[in-house]
Design an enzyme around this catalytic site. Structure first.
Site: not given
Ligand code: PLP
Ligand code: SF4
Length: 385
Positions: A129-130, A133, A142, A146, A149, A151, A310, A347, A354
């Site tokens: 996305r960025y 990175r 996991c 959580c 979560c 995801r 989120d 986010d 973010k």
């Molecule tokens: C959070 C995230 C990152 C890392 O973001 P930073 O602001 O550099 O910590 C990179 N890619 C994605 C898709 C993210 O959600």
């Molecule tokens: S927030 Fe989701 S991905 Fe992160 S440790 Fe908990 S269950 Fe795993």
């Protein structure tokens, strides 16, 4: 300050403020098992019958453990389960790991993929996305699932496990894209992989000339600190610089075990940051966040982000207004160490990424005159020369 054999630094004067976690129904378990992460993983609490022995369940929890399972499994390590208050259903550890009926409360605002992570996926295991990175999904397991979560749609679902082929394709993508200098190794939790598997992945990343750093996104320091073994740290040493971003949400999670895990990582050269999620009834007040961040700094963990909860499905009962987070940041900035003040970010839905939503200290700005407000609420003027 004492230097121990091997060059490790003794920080026992601080360590003594971090008592070991209680052991609840596992009191009779020998240390050799309790401290063995394989044992912790194997003995996870996954059924109503087991949970019933650890805490006095409410009717709501009892129903949710059965009914929410189809949405998102329950899984709690004995270590984390023993941290729960057996009598108090509002215990912050309990709220993060024991299902409640709120999870089945779907709202119109909920999104299946709130951060559009799938849309920005050039290959199945990467979100790009960025500019420089990527997020790299290495597993969907996991130690603790959580309840908040983001995801949920993937984590704990064995059918979505990142297979060998997917990992190879992700590595190939990173190799091909020379603009990628920072890789967030995520999941699930990458420390669910074996040391050998992780060693292989990190070794491959390190061999890519344009990859400067990577970070492990892991909650094991919180949910399974036994995972941070000397062997793991020895392996990570080979791949430095290694950043570790973890996920403490409440001071109750800052135990002796967690302290020792952070100490091993920090002594191994890892730089540790914390990404807290703002959660209603758990940490949505300034006092709790301040105490958490003070404890994290003693553990050599730097508060990095506070995330607005989120729009994932089934977590609406945890959401707070954005203003709550801004109030928390205002209560920290200037009032305590600047290092204890993370960025508060949303986010953004639909892949906006973010976005910081920190309180503003600029009152007004005309030409070269800036009117600013300090932490105590007093106004000051800065005239640009
Ligand atoms: C959070 C995230 C990152 C890392 O973001 P930073 O602001 O550099 O910590 C990179 N890619 C994605 C898709 C993210 O959600
Ligand atoms: S927030 Fe989701 S991905 Fe992160 S440790 Fe908990 S269950 Fe795993």
């Amino acid at each position: 300050m004492d230097v121990l054999p091997g060059g490790a630094v003794s920080i026992n004067h601080v360590r003594s403020r971090f008592p070991f976690a209680p052991r609840s129904i596992w009191k009779g378990v020998p240390d050799s098992q309790w401290n063995d992460w394989h044992w912790q993983q194997r003995e996870r609490v996954t059924t109503l019958e087991q949970l019933d022995q650890v805490v006095r369940l409410t009717d709501d929890e009892r129903r949710a453990v059965v009914e929410a399972d189809a949405q998102f499994h329950m899984g709690i390590t004995p270590y984390y389960a023993a941290l729960m208050d057996p009598e108090d259903p509002t215990c912050p550890v309990r709220l993060q790991s024991v299902p409640t009926m709120g999870e089945l409360n779907f709202t119109a605002a909920d999104l299946e993929d709130p951060l559009a992570e799938e849309r920005d996926m050039p290959v199945p295991g990467i979100t790009h996305r960025y500019p420089d990175r990527v997020l790299f999904y290495t597993t969907h397991n996991c130690p603790v699932y959580c309840r908040h979560c983001t995801r949920k749609r993937k984590v704990a679902d064995p059918s979505s496990a990142a297979a060998k082929k997917q990992i190879e394709e992700s590595l190939a993508y990173i190799e091909l894209h020379t603009e990628i200098r920072d890789v967030v190794v995520s999941g699930g939790d990458p420390l669910s992989l074996s040391d050998d598997r992780l060693d292989y992945i990190l070794g491959r990343l390190r061999a890519i000339p344009h990859v400067e750093i990577f970070r492990l996104g892991t909650r094991n320091l919180v949910t399974l600190p036994q995972r941070i073994t000397d062997d793991l740290v020895q392996m990570l040493r080979k791949h430095q610089p290694v950043y570790v971003n973890t996920h403490f949400n409440h001071p109750r999670e800052c135990t002796g075990e967690a302290f020792d895990a952070a100490r091993r990582l920090a002594d191994g050269g890892c730089v540790i940051g914390n990404q807290m999620v703002l959660l209603k009834g758990i940490n949505d007040d300034p006092r709790t966040v301040k105490e958490l961040n003070h404890r994290l700094l003693m553990m050599r963990i730097r508060p990095y982000y506070i995330y607005q909860c989120d729009l994932a499905r089934g977590i609406s009962h945890f959401r707070t207004p954005i203003e709550t987070g801004r109030r928390i940041i205002r209560s920290l900035r200037g009032h305590t160490s600047g290092m204890a003040v993370p960025y508060f970010v949303v986010d953004a839905p639909n892949g906006g990424g973010k976005i910081p939503v920190n309180p503003d200290y600029v009152v007004r700005h005309e030409g070269k005159r800036w009117v600013l407000r300090n932490f105590a609420g007093k106004e000051f003027t800065y005239d640009e020369p």
